[in-house]
Design an enzyme around this catalytic site. Structure first.
Site, PDB file in Angstrom:
ATOM      1  N   GLN A  33      13.705 -41.525  12.068  1.00 23.57           N
ATOM      2  CA  GLN A  33      13.119 -42.504  12.991  1.00 23.57           C
ATOM      3  C   GLN A  33      13.375 -43.921  12.474  1.00 23.57           C
ATOM      4  O   GLN A  33      12.521 -44.527  11.839  1.00 23.57           O
ATOM      5  CB  GLN A  33      11.611 -42.241  13.098  1.00 23.57           C
ATOM      6  CG  GLN A  33      10.881 -43.120  14.056  1.00 23.57           C
ATOM      7  CD  GLN A  33      11.032 -42.661  15.475  1.00 23.57           C
ATOM      8  OE1 GLN A  33      11.004 -41.477  15.753  1.00 23.57           O
ATOM      9  NE2 GLN A  33      11.184 -43.593  16.379  1.00 23.57           N
ATOM     10  N   PHE A  34      14.549 -44.463  12.759  1.00 24.15           N
ATOM     11  CA  PHE A  34      14.880 -45.801  12.252  1.00 24.15           C
ATOM     12  C   PHE A  34      13.959 -46.875  12.811  1.00 24.15           C
ATOM     13  O   PHE A  34      13.780 -47.932  12.207  1.00 24.15           O
ATOM     14  CB  PHE A  34      16.350 -46.150  12.524  1.00 24.15           C
ATOM     15  CG  PHE A  34      16.648 -46.571  13.940  1.00 24.15           C
ATOM     16  CD1 PHE A  34      16.651 -47.919  14.286  1.00 24.15           C
ATOM     17  CD2 PHE A  34      16.918 -45.635  14.926  1.00 24.15           C
ATOM     18  CE1 PHE A  34      16.928 -48.314  15.588  1.00 24.15           C
ATOM     19  CE2 PHE A  34      17.198 -46.016  16.222  1.00 24.15           C
ATOM     20  CZ  PHE A  34      17.195 -47.364  16.561  1.00 24.15           C
ATOM     21  N   THR A  35      13.329 -46.621  13.956  1.00 25.46           N
ATOM     22  CA  THR A  35      12.466 -47.645  14.564  1.00 25.46           C
ATOM     23  C   THR A  35      11.203 -47.900  13.750  1.00 25.46           C
ATOM     24  O   THR A  35      10.477 -48.853  14.029  1.00 25.46           O
ATOM     25  CB  THR A  35      12.093 -47.283  16.015  1.00 25.46           C
ATOM     26  OG1 THR A  35      11.369 -46.061  16.025  1.00 25.46           O
ATOM     27  CG2 THR A  35      13.340 -47.173  16.885  1.00 25.46           C
TER      28      THR A  35
END
Length: 148
Positions: free
Chosen positions: A78-80
């Site tokens: 989950q890069f966000t």
């Protein structure tokens, strides 16, 4: 490194309408990686996550670990989690790890978790995933390596 840990009764992840990972009782974990993170950072985060005592015992106290309840893991990249919303209304993701670097650390985390947790399921790095879960509690904890 950031982990968003949700205690779940069940959780699954799908790509292109196909379920690629599914667990019953355990943790659904969103994993964010920065370029400053290392395998040593991941090791600390994994130890902390697996050692958390956030399942209820017979007295209703959060006193049991993942191992105590034979819980499973569903690990989702989950890069966000590294969204920077300080300026304007469109988040910046420059603090997130470069894709190749983050993917390698994500794979490392999965393999390390498999060494101590019987059931470890996963998402697909970089894919458009749909995550479903039944949050137990709800009970959600954010681990940030900057605070360990």
């Amino acid at each position: 490194m950031r982990f968003v840990i949700q205690r779940v009764l069940s959780s699954s992840v799908s790509v292109d309408e196909t379920v690629i990972g599914s667990i019953d009782k355990g943790y659904m974990v969103l994993i964010g990686v920065s370029n400053e993170d290392t395998k040593e950072t991941a090791d600390k985060m994994i130890r902390k996550m697996i050692g958390l005592r956030i399942f209820e015992d017979e007295n209703g106290k959060t006193n049991l670990s993942l191992a105590d309840v034979d819980g499973a893991l569903l690990l989702i990249s989950q890069f966000t989690l590294y969204a920077n919303c300080k300026k304007g209304n469109r988040p910046s993701f420059i603090e997130a790890g470069a894709p190749d670097y983050a993917s390698d650390l994500y794979e490392y985390i999965i393999e390390k978790c498999k060494a101590s947790v019987e059931t470890v399921e996963r998402g697909e790095f970089g894919a458009d995933m749909k995550v479903s879960l039944v949050n137990d509690g709800p009970f959600t904890i954010v681990l940030d390596s900057d605070n360990l």
